[in-house]
Design a protein around this motif. Sequence first.
Motif, PDB file in Angstrom:
ATOM      1  N   GLY A 130      80.381  33.904  69.960  1.00 56.31           N
ATOM      2  CA  GLY A 130      81.015  33.123  68.906  1.00 56.31           C
ATOM      3  C   GLY A 130      80.090  32.646  67.809  1.00 56.31           C
ATOM      4  N   ALA A 131      78.790  32.889  67.917  1.00 55.02           N
ATOM      5  CA  ALA A 131      77.864  32.462  66.868  1.00 55.02           C
ATOM      6  C   ALA A 131      78.096  33.283  65.603  1.00 55.02           C
ATOM      7  N   VAL A 132      78.036  32.620  64.452  1.00 53.54           N
ATOM      8  CA  VAL A 132      78.267  33.251  63.151  1.00 53.54           C
ATOM      9  C   VAL A 132      77.008  33.108  62.301  1.00 53.54           C
ATOM     10  N   VAL A 133      76.595  34.212  61.668  1.00 55.30           N
ATOM     11  CA  VAL A 133      75.423  34.196  60.789  1.00 55.30           C
ATOM     12  C   VAL A 133      75.858  34.739  59.437  1.00 55.30           C
ATOM     13  N   GLY A 134      75.705  33.934  58.396  1.00 51.37           N
ATOM     14  CA  GLY A 134      76.207  34.275  57.076  1.00 51.37           C
ATOM     15  C   GLY A 134      75.314  35.195  56.279  1.00 51.37           C
ATOM     16  N   PRO A 135      75.773  35.582  55.079  1.00 51.39           N
ATOM     17  CA  PRO A 135      75.015  36.487  54.220  1.00 51.39           C
ATOM     18  C   PRO A 135      73.626  35.956  53.881  1.00 51.39           C
ATOM     19  N   GLU A 136      72.648  36.860  53.907  1.00 53.72           N
ATOM     20  CA  GLU A 136      71.280  36.587  53.467  1.00 53.72           C
ATOM     21  C   GLU A 136      70.579  35.509  54.286  1.00 53.72           C
ATOM     22  N   ALA A 137      71.157  35.124  55.403  1.00 54.80           N
ATOM     23  CA  ALA A 137      70.448  34.208  56.309  1.00 54.80           C
ATOM     24  C   ALA A 137      69.299  34.954  56.974  1.00 54.80           C
ATOM     25  N   HIS A 138      68.249  34.215  57.330  1.00 48.58           N
ATOM     26  CA  HIS A 138      67.072  34.807  57.972  1.00 48.58           C
ATOM     27  C   HIS A 138      66.721  33.967  59.185  1.00 48.58           C
ATOM     28  N   ILE A 139      66.697  34.597  60.360  1.00 46.74           N
ATOM     29  CA  ILE A 139      66.405  33.885  61.608  1.00 46.74           C
ATOM     30  C   ILE A 139      65.165  34.494  62.236  1.00 46.74           C
ATOM     31  N   GLY A 140      64.192  33.646  62.561  1.00 51.44           N
ATOM     32  CA  GLY A 140      62.892  34.090  63.029  1.00 51.44           C
ATOM     33  C   GLY A 140      62.872  34.510  64.485  1.00 51.44           C
ATOM     34  N   VAL A 150      77.315  27.988  63.591  1.00 47.58           N
ATOM     35  CA  VAL A 150      77.476  28.677  62.307  1.00 47.58           C
ATOM     36  C   VAL A 150      76.223  28.468  61.468  1.00 47.58           C
ATOM     37  N   ILE A 151      75.603  29.575  61.089  1.00 51.28           N
ATOM     38  CA  ILE A 151      74.427  29.556  60.216  1.00 51.28           C
ATOM     39  C   ILE A 151      74.886  30.028  58.843  1.00 51.28           C
ATOM     40  N   GLY A 152      74.792  29.178  57.854  1.00 47.83           N
ATOM     41  CA  GLY A 152      75.403  29.430  56.556  1.00 47.83           C
ATOM     42  C   GLY A 152      74.647  30.406  55.681  1.00 47.83           C
ATOM     43  N   VAL A 153      75.223  30.626  54.507  1.00 48.21           N
ATOM     44  CA  VAL A 153      74.680  31.561  53.531  1.00 48.21           C
ATOM     45  C   VAL A 153      73.261  31.154  53.134  1.00 48.21           C
ATOM     46  N   GLY A 154      72.332  32.109  53.170  1.00 48.33           N
ATOM     47  CA  GLY A 154      70.986  31.890  52.662  1.00 48.33           C
ATOM     48  C   GLY A 154      70.091  31.015  53.506  1.00 48.33           C
ATOM     49  N   VAL A 155      70.580  30.499  54.617  1.00 47.90           N
ATOM     50  CA  VAL A 155      69.784  29.602  55.464  1.00 47.90           C
ATOM     51  C   VAL A 155      68.607  30.364  56.073  1.00 47.90           C
ATOM     52  N   THR A 156      67.462  29.712  56.119  1.00 50.20           N
ATOM     53  CA  THR A 156      66.277  30.262  56.776  1.00 50.20           C
ATOM     54  C   THR A 156      65.925  29.404  57.987  1.00 50.20           C
ATOM     55  N   ILE A 157      65.817  30.043  59.142  1.00 48.65           N
ATOM     56  CA  ILE A 157      65.418  29.362  60.378  1.00 48.65           C
ATOM     57  C   ILE A 157      64.172  30.059  60.904  1.00 48.65           C
ATOM     58  N   GLY A 158      63.166  29.288  61.274  1.00 48.39           N
ATOM     59  CA  GLY A 158      61.890  29.854  61.707  1.00 48.39           C
ATOM     60  C   GLY A 158      61.928  30.414  63.110  1.00 48.39           C
TER      61      GLY A 158
END
Length: 343
Positions: A130-140, A150-158
């Motif tokens: 059920g996890a959602v990752v939006g456009p241009e998000a970056h997850i390390g 929910v990880i929104g648009v453009g969000v960066t997570i290390g």
Amino acid sequence: MPDFRFFEPLGPLALGDLAKAVGAECPEAAAGLSIEGVAPLDRAGSQEVAFFADRRYAEALGATRAGACFVAPAHAERLPKACVALVTPEPQIAYVRACNALHRARLIPPCDSFVHPSAVLEEGVLLAPGAVVGPEAHIGRGTRIGANSVIGVGVTIGRDCEIGANVTVGFALIGDRVRLLAGARIGEAGFGVAGGREGAVDIPQLGRVILQDGVSVGVNSCIDRGAWDDTVIGENTKLDNLVQIAHNCRLGRNVLAAAHTGISGSTVVGDGARFGGRAGIADHVNIGAGATVLASGGVMRDIPAGEAWGGIPAMPARQWFRQVAALTKLAQGRSRDGRNEHE
């Protein structure tokens, strides 16, 4: 300008058209000026519009480099010659309308996949159901995203972060080894409201949230994005459950906040400050490095570095303890019928 990773530019607009749309008067000679965005008085450039409605910013009004500014009739003459006066009885309401005309928050669009094709997930990222990752998000690398988050648009997570279940993250840049426990809300709109003749109006929040390395955010805690400036949480700061950090706050490194702490907008907190449970901080307050706010303390003014304050309104702890002791003695000196035993 707002960060284009999170906000879509809708301009440019001709100044005359913008003024007409928001209910302000624009000099005919300046109607063709191109306006690309909004900005505060002290940051606006020649293609941006600002507003003035608070005497605390009178100095910024005379020095602004904005291309145009919404002002009440009485303040129009105080603007620099290069800044066009957009006269209106409600400058802040006009600014709100201009924000909505020139900027729009980017939202996750309909998609066949829970992970948008433009998102980047490094090696070892784990997504629960059920996890959602939006456009241009970056997850390390090595980061885990909990169920239904929910990880929104453009969000960066290390890297090596832990995002619990039912967390929402938007308009945010997050460092390495950050923990967001279940139900945390990062980057929602701060509480900004302008009063007008037609009632209260929400002020668009065009800033971001920045969580530096090692930050922990407890269950159901909220960190609001800035109205314009960023809301910043420093390295290794630890927030307990049900903590509220309002827009534009800046917390230093190694700050500790126990459950139900509430910090109002634009407050600055120094490194190593500590807040007991249910501490409440008024807006635009400075809390010095190493200061302590005791449980349920209500802070209305600045606290110097290293001092401990408590009570409502908060005061130096020793002074508060003395007052409590004196009141206790006074209360104990009264008889059961309500009369003082020494009378």
